[in-house]
Write an enzyme that holds these catalytic residues in place. Structure first.
Site, PDB file in Angstrom:
ATOM      1  N   PRO A   1       1.014  -1.213   0.026  1.00 29.34           N
ATOM      2  CA  PRO A   1      -0.145   0.065  -0.041  1.00 29.34           C
ATOM      3  C   PRO A   1       0.738   1.421   0.060  1.00 29.34           C
ATOM      4  CG  PRO A   1      -0.898  -1.423   1.548  1.00 29.34           C
ATOM      5  CD  PRO A   1       0.698  -2.320   1.082  1.00 29.34           C
ATOM      6  N   GLU A   2       0.550   2.035  -0.767  1.00 26.26           N
ATOM      7  CA  GLU A   2       1.275   3.535  -1.127  1.00 26.26           C
ATOM      8  C   GLU A   2       0.363   4.530  -0.444  1.00 26.26           C
ATOM      9  OE1 GLU A   2       3.223   3.891  -4.902  1.00 26.26           O
ATOM     10  OE2 GLU A   2       3.465   1.636  -4.993  1.00 26.26           O
TER      11      GLU A   2
END
Length: 269
Positions: free
Chosen positions: A2-3
């Site tokens: 996840p960014e």
């Protein structure tokens, strides 16, 4: 992993269900994450949630006695669920709330983190971080200044949290494509005009992904259990050999520091 858009999507999803409610207690089923779950989290009791914030890829839950710092790791996600819903295999941490709901942390690879701190300032995971990419501090002039003497390729430099936070593999590839910049270009070779364009498109790509609930490639889910739909709009990432949506040239995949990089050799110079 996840960014920024996925973490911000999670923050926006859980905030309405947590702020104003009280954590009755925590349930830690498996505390062996990237770092052991902090002992203080095991002992949480009757703690109202004052705010849900984000710094870089960290979620920050403000409580009267301190802060919970959450990192989603490689495969983590947070969901708001009814308290009575039984946990599944990879559901490692619950925060049981006074409103009958539970914040459930799921992480198949167990590379995330649940930490506790009295004070955010000076905490080791939050020091030495660059500016937020959606803030006014991140702009073309700043980027040009930081790139001026950098003798490394622009792609891995964009992924360095000391330069700017939250721009990981997916969004570095997508932003460089949108700016027409080859990922192998030396950072120092970028002109001020190119840096101004790149800063603008990074903001635009991140904002568009947030609007779409982030990108789900495998594990990430929004707080309501839905996937992130930006995966349907990816221009280059994960599209090796497929035609460029602009010019039709097959997308190329290479590696920078063991991370996959995708680009169009025709559109990016």
């Amino acid at each position: 992993m996840p960014e920024l858009p996925e973490v911000e999507t999670s923050r926006r999803g859980i905030e309405p269900h947590l702020v104003g409610a009280t954590i009755l207690h925590a349930v830690v089923r498996n505390g062996r994450l990237r770092w052991p779950v902090s002992e203080e989290i095991y002992r949480l009791s009757d703690q109202p949630v004052l705010s849900v914030q984000r710094r870089a890829k960290y979620l920050l839950l403000e409580l009267p006695e301190g802060w919970i710092i959450i990192h989603l790791g490689m495969s983590g996600s947070l969901r708001i669920l009814p308290e009575e819903l039984p946990p599944e295999k990879h559901d490692h941490v619950d925060l049981v709330m006074s409103n009958g709901k539970v914040l459930r942390y799921t992480d198949p690879r167990r590379f995330g983190a649940w930490l506790w701190t009295k004070e955010l300032e000076g905490h080791n995971v939050l020091t030495h971080l660059g500016p937020e990419p959606l803030s006014d501090d991140f702009n073309g002039e700043y980027l040009h200044q930081k790139c001026a003497k950098k003798k490394t390729a622009i792609k891995p430099w964009l992924m360095d949290n000391k330069l700017v936070v939250g721009v990981g593999n997916i969004y570095a590839s997508e932003s460089l494509f949108a700016a027409g910049i080859h990922p192998d270009r030396l950072a120092s070779s970028l002109s001020l005009a190119e840096c101004e364009l790149l800063a603008r498109v990074i903001k635009a790509v991140l904002l568009r992904s947030i609007e779409q609930g982030g990108t789900t490639l495998k594990d990430f889910l929004q707080s309501d259990g839905k996937p992130g739909y930006f995966a349907q709009e990816l221009q280059v990432y994960g599209r090796k050999g497929e035609p460029c949506r602009v010019c039709g040239t097959p997308i190329v995949a290479t590696k920078h520091a063991q991370r996959a990089t995708f680009y169009c050799r025709q559109c990016q110079k």
